[in-house]
Design a protein around this motif. Structure first.
Motif: not given
Length: 226
Positions: A178-200
């Motif tokens: 959550a930040d000034a742009d808004g709020i996003a919810v990451i399913p707890r079992d997707m954290l690693d793949v979301v982090r990898e996708t964000c990095a790319k």
């Protein structure tokens, strides 16, 4: 408590809500985990570098008149664990606040990272003096007592849907960004793949930004890097 104003955690996750939404869309998550119409109110209104990242602690509010809904064994703020983001679902069409300055004082003392309210909050000056991250739909001058109360804790909650956007269900332990742009919810079992996708994605965006600042066009830049 500067830790509350930066995205800090034992988990390395330096990405914004926009980064997360882009990643979740690429991963096929409907609605990109975005909770619409909830905004940052404290420490500043939709401004500044406030950013919260952490696991969700969920609270389901019900109407005070609902005698059938269970009551928690302790006050929901007392039960908020350190290092978590308090996520509150408020009944639709209620105009009272479910979070105020006293609750912020207790949550902050407990080490909560911030609060997200699918409804209304009050005592804005107290929230801002405490520099506690507070996200909500709106404000109210009325307290919760006569109108709403906490019921289920750490059970799935569904944030009030926007007519044009899918409803988002938050499970205890899902990750909140959550930040000034808004709020996003990451399913707890997707954290690693979301982090990898964000990095790319962030690496690509950095190349695009550099090219655009050098005077290259959008079409040219996107064709090269995206």
């Amino acid at each position: 408590m500067n830790i509350l104003r930066k995205m800090t955690s034992v988990i390395n996750f330096p990405y914004s809500s926009c980064d997360v939404a882009d990643a979740l869309l690429k991963l096929g998550v409907a609605g990109a985990g975005y909770i619409p119409d909830i905004h940052l109110w404290s420490p500043e209104y939709k401004a500044g570098d406030t950013r919260v990242f952490g696991p969700a602690y969920t609270v389901q509010m019900v109407l005070a008149s609902d005698k059938s809904a269970p009551k928690p064994a302790q006050h929901f703020v007392d039960a908020a664990p350190a290092g978590h983001v308090v996520c509150i679902s408020q009944p639709a069409k209620t105009t009272n606040a479910v979070w105020g300055g006293l609750m912020t004082a207790r949550a902050q003392a407990n080490g909560a990272l911030g609060v997200i309210v699918d409804g209304r909050i009050r005592d804005l000056n107290e929230q801002r003096e405490a520099k506690f991250p507070v996200f909500a739909k709106a404000t109210s001058i009325m307290g919760a007592g006569p109108f709403t109360r906490a019921s289920a804790l750490n059970e799935p909650i569904t944030m009030q849907p926007n007519a044009d956007h899918p409803a988002v269900t938050i499970h205890a332990g899902d990750y909140i960004v959550a930040d000034a742009d808004g709020i996003a919810v990451i399913p707890r079992d997707m954290l690693d793949v979301v982090r990898e996708t964000c990095a790319k994605s962030v690496a690509v965006d950095e190349k695009c930004m550099a090219a655009l600042k050098e005077g290259h066009g959008i079409a040219e830049t996107f064709a090269k890097y995206r």
